[in-house]
Scaffold this motif. Sequence first.
Motif, PDB file in Angstrom:
ATOM      1  N   GLU B  28       6.665 -47.795 -64.917  1.00  0.00           N
ATOM      2  CA  GLU B  28       6.472 -48.293 -66.281  1.00  0.00           C
ATOM      3  C   GLU B  28       5.244 -47.655 -66.912  1.00  0.00           C
ATOM      4  N   LEU B  29       4.184 -47.556 -66.122  1.00  0.00           N
ATOM      5  CA  LEU B  29       2.947 -46.952 -66.614  1.00  0.00           C
ATOM      6  C   LEU B  29       3.162 -45.473 -66.897  1.00  0.00           C
ATOM      7  N   TYR B  30       3.895 -44.818 -66.005  1.00  0.00           N
ATOM      8  CA  TYR B  30       4.193 -43.403 -66.156  1.00  0.00           C
ATOM      9  C   TYR B  30       4.888 -43.123 -67.479  1.00  0.00           C
ATOM     10  N   LEU B  31       5.921 -43.920 -67.783  1.00  0.00           N
ATOM     11  CA  LEU B  31       6.679 -43.723 -69.018  1.00  0.00           C
ATOM     12  C   LEU B  31       5.803 -43.930 -70.252  1.00  0.00           C
ATOM     13  N   SER B  32       4.869 -44.893 -70.180  1.00  0.00           N
ATOM     14  CA  SER B  32       3.977 -45.127 -71.313  1.00  0.00           C
ATOM     15  C   SER B  32       3.002 -43.979 -71.514  1.00  0.00           C
ATOM     16  N   VAL B  33       2.353 -43.560 -70.434  1.00  0.00           N
ATOM     17  CA  VAL B  33       1.329 -42.516 -70.561  1.00  0.00           C
ATOM     18  C   VAL B  33       1.978 -41.184 -70.953  1.00  0.00           C
ATOM     19  N   ARG B  34       3.242 -41.019 -70.563  1.00  0.00           N
ATOM     20  CA  ARG B  34       4.009 -39.836 -70.948  1.00  0.00           C
ATOM     21  C   ARG B  34       4.091 -39.649 -72.461  1.00  0.00           C
ATOM     22  N   GLU B  35       4.028 -40.746 -73.185  1.00  0.00           N
ATOM     23  CA  GLU B  35       4.098 -40.652 -74.647  1.00  0.00           C
ATOM     24  C   GLU B  35       2.835 -40.044 -75.224  1.00  0.00           C
ATOM     25  N   ILE B  36       1.760 -40.080 -74.442  1.00  0.00           N
ATOM     26  CA  ILE B  36       0.501 -39.473 -74.874  1.00  0.00           C
ATOM     27  C   ILE B  36       0.334 -38.086 -74.254  1.00  0.00           C
ATOM     28  N   ILE B  37       0.678 -37.977 -72.953  1.00  0.00           N
ATOM     29  CA  ILE B  37       0.610 -36.692 -72.255  1.00  0.00           C
ATOM     30  C   ILE B  37       2.018 -36.389 -71.725  1.00  0.00           C
ATOM     31  N   PRO B  38       2.838 -35.701 -72.519  1.00  0.00           N
ATOM     32  CA  PRO B  38       4.270 -35.571 -72.202  1.00  0.00           C
ATOM     33  C   PRO B  38       4.574 -34.896 -70.867  1.00  0.00           C
ATOM     34  N   ASN B  39       3.698 -34.017 -70.398  1.00  0.00           N
ATOM     35  CA  ASN B  39       3.997 -33.340 -69.135  1.00  0.00           C
ATOM     36  C   ASN B  39       3.208 -33.923 -67.954  1.00  0.00           C
ATOM     37  N   LEU B  40       2.763 -35.169 -68.094  1.00  0.00           N
ATOM     38  CA  LEU B  40       2.074 -35.834 -66.980  1.00  0.00           C
ATOM     39  C   LEU B  40       2.968 -35.850 -65.753  1.00  0.00           C
ATOM     40  N   SER B  41       2.404 -35.488 -64.616  1.00  0.00           N
ATOM     41  CA  SER B  41       3.170 -35.486 -63.369  1.00  0.00           C
ATOM     42  C   SER B  41       3.104 -36.855 -62.695  1.00  0.00           C
ATOM     43  N   LEU B  42       4.231 -37.267 -62.119  1.00  0.00           N
ATOM     44  CA  LEU B  42       4.273 -38.565 -61.443  1.00  0.00           C
ATOM     45  C   LEU B  42       3.289 -38.595 -60.284  1.00  0.00           C
ATOM     46  N   GLY B  43       3.170 -37.469 -59.577  1.00  0.00           N
ATOM     47  CA  GLY B  43       2.196 -37.372 -58.488  1.00  0.00           C
ATOM     48  C   GLY B  43       0.776 -37.599 -58.968  1.00  0.00           C
ATOM     49  N   THR B  44       0.463 -37.088 -60.132  1.00  0.00           N
ATOM     50  CA  THR B  44      -0.864 -37.281 -60.719  1.00  0.00           C
ATOM     51  C   THR B  44      -1.115 -38.762 -60.984  1.00  0.00           C
ATOM     52  N   LEU B  45      -0.099 -39.454 -61.499  1.00  0.00           N
ATOM     53  CA  LEU B  45      -0.249 -40.882 -61.753  1.00  0.00           C
ATOM     54  C   LEU B  45      -0.547 -41.628 -60.460  1.00  0.00           C
ATOM     55  N   TYR B  46       0.248 -41.385 -59.428  1.00  0.00           N
ATOM     56  CA  TYR B  46       0.061 -42.076 -58.152  1.00  0.00           C
ATOM     57  C   TYR B  46      -1.295 -41.754 -57.541  1.00  0.00           C
ATOM     58  N   ARG B  47      -1.676 -40.480 -57.583  1.00  0.00           N
ATOM     59  CA  ARG B  47      -2.969 -40.080 -57.018  1.00  0.00           C
ATOM     60  C   ARG B  47      -4.098 -40.791 -57.723  1.00  0.00           C
ATOM     61  N   ASN B  48      -4.035 -40.846 -59.060  1.00  0.00           N
ATOM     62  CA  ASN B  48      -5.087 -41.500 -59.824  1.00  0.00           C
ATOM     63  C   ASN B  48      -5.114 -43.001 -59.589  1.00  0.00           C
ATOM     64  N   LEU B  49      -3.958 -43.636 -59.495  1.00  0.00           N
ATOM     65  CA  LEU B  49      -3.940 -45.080 -59.263  1.00  0.00           C
ATOM     66  C   LEU B  49      -4.611 -45.414 -57.937  1.00  0.00           C
ATOM     67  N   THR B  50      -4.298 -44.644 -56.905  1.00  0.00           N
ATOM     68  CA  THR B  50      -4.908 -44.858 -55.597  1.00  0.00           C
ATOM     69  C   THR B  50      -6.422 -44.658 -55.659  1.00  0.00           C
ATOM     70  N   GLN B  51      -6.811 -43.578 -56.328  1.00  0.00           N
ATOM     71  CA  GLN B  51      -8.220 -43.245 -56.454  1.00  0.00           C
ATOM     72  C   GLN B  51      -8.977 -44.297 -57.268  1.00  0.00           C
ATOM     73  N   LEU B  52      -8.382 -44.731 -58.367  1.00  0.00           N
ATOM     74  CA  LEU B  52      -9.004 -45.743 -59.214  1.00  0.00           C
ATOM     75  C   LEU B  52      -9.118 -47.067 -58.470  1.00  0.00           C
ATOM     76  N   GLU B  53      -8.110 -47.372 -57.645  1.00  0.00           N
ATOM     77  CA  GLU B  53      -8.166 -48.600 -56.857  1.00  0.00           C
ATOM     78  C   GLU B  53      -9.325 -48.519 -55.858  1.00  0.00           C
ATOM     79  N   GLU B  54      -9.451 -47.374 -55.194  1.00  0.00           N
ATOM     80  CA  GLU B  54     -10.530 -47.186 -54.216  1.00  0.00           C
ATOM     81  C   GLU B  54     -11.900 -47.325 -54.867  1.00  0.00           C
ATOM     82  N   ASN B  55     -11.987 -46.979 -56.146  1.00  0.00           N
ATOM     83  CA  ASN B  55     -13.248 -47.060 -56.861  1.00  0.00           C
ATOM     84  C   ASN B  55     -13.384 -48.340 -57.687  1.00  0.00           C
ATOM     85  N   ASN B  56     -12.505 -49.316 -57.359  1.00  0.00           N
ATOM     86  CA  ASN B  56     -12.569 -50.625 -58.013  1.00  0.00           C
ATOM     87  C   ASN B  56     -12.494 -50.570 -59.526  1.00  0.00           C
TER      88      ASN B  56
END
Lengths: 126, 126
Positions: B28-56
Amino acid sequence: MAIERKSKQRDAIINELCSRYDHPTAMELYLSVREIIPNLSLGTLYRNLTQLEENNMVLRIPDGSNDRFDGNVNPHAHFKCITCGKVYDLMSFKNDSITFSDDIIGQVNNYSLMAFGHCKYCNKIN
Amino acid sequence: MAIERKSKQRDAIINELCSRYDHPTAMELYLSVREIIPNLSLGTLYRNLTQLEENNMVLRIPDGSNDRFDGNVNPHAHFKCITCGKVYDLMSFKNDSITFSDDIIGQVNNYSLMAFGHCKYCNKIN
DNA sequence: CTCGTTAACAGTAATGATTACTATTATTAT
DNA sequence: ATAATAATAGTAATCATTACTGTTAACGAG
C-alpha cells in the motif's frame, strides 16, 4: 470449517503440541510429528493447524511469516528474544494473580499488542 | 545498519508514512509513494522500511506475512478487524491517562501480546 | 568546482513459508 | 459390507520478502 472425522495425523499433532512448552513453528512441529508419522504431509499439518485454531483447540502466536503454535489456548502474553528468536511465556496466571516474568527472562525493550475483533465501520458481513 | 546519506526516496517514504494514520502495508505504501516517485523500486521500499525501523523512525506492526507500518514510533496497541482486515489504534494517550477505545471500534474477541528483548538463556551475542 | 569513493538505487532473480490442487485413502453412517 | 465423502500424501503454485548486479548520485577531499 468444522472437524467431522477423527484422524491419526490430527491426534498426533495435538498430542505433540500439548506435550511441549516451546511454542514450535509449523516446521519444527512437522519434524517432530514426522518421527511418529513418517509420511505426514506438510500440507496436512498446515490444514490441521488452521482447523484446530478455528475450533479453539490451538493458539496461533503471530510471528512474521513463521507463526508459532501453542497447546495452551488461554490467551496469554509472550516474550521473544531478538537475538536467538526463542519465544517464552511472559505472564503466568496463578490463583487470581498475574505474574509478570520479564525480569526473569530478560529486559523488555519493546512490545506489540494486537487485539482482534469486528469493527463497526466494516462493510463486510459483521 | 546506520543511515549515512540522504535520499529522495527515503524522504518520500517517511513523509507519506507520517501523513497518514491507516497503518499501510508495504505494498500500500509502495503504491502511494509511486505517485511521487514513479520508478521507485519495491526493494528500495523494503530496505528503507527495515533501516528506518532499526533507527526507530518507523514502527513495524507485525501482521502475518503482511506487516504494517506506522510513523508513530511510540509503542501503542492496535485493533485488527477479523472481517475486513483494517488495523486501528486501540489505545490513545491523552494527558496522563490511557483511553481504551475497544467499545468504540468494536468488540475485542482475542488479543496477542508479544514483548521483545534479549533473553538470559541465549547463547548468541547478548 | 571536479573527482573519487561508495551508499543508495532500479530492476530482476531467488527464497521460503504457506496455500491450492489432484488422485488416493480411510472414517463413519446406513 | 458398502457408499459417501472427509481427510490425506505428494506436488505445484502463490506471494511477500530478500538477495543480487550493474548504475546513479551524495558528499568529503583536494
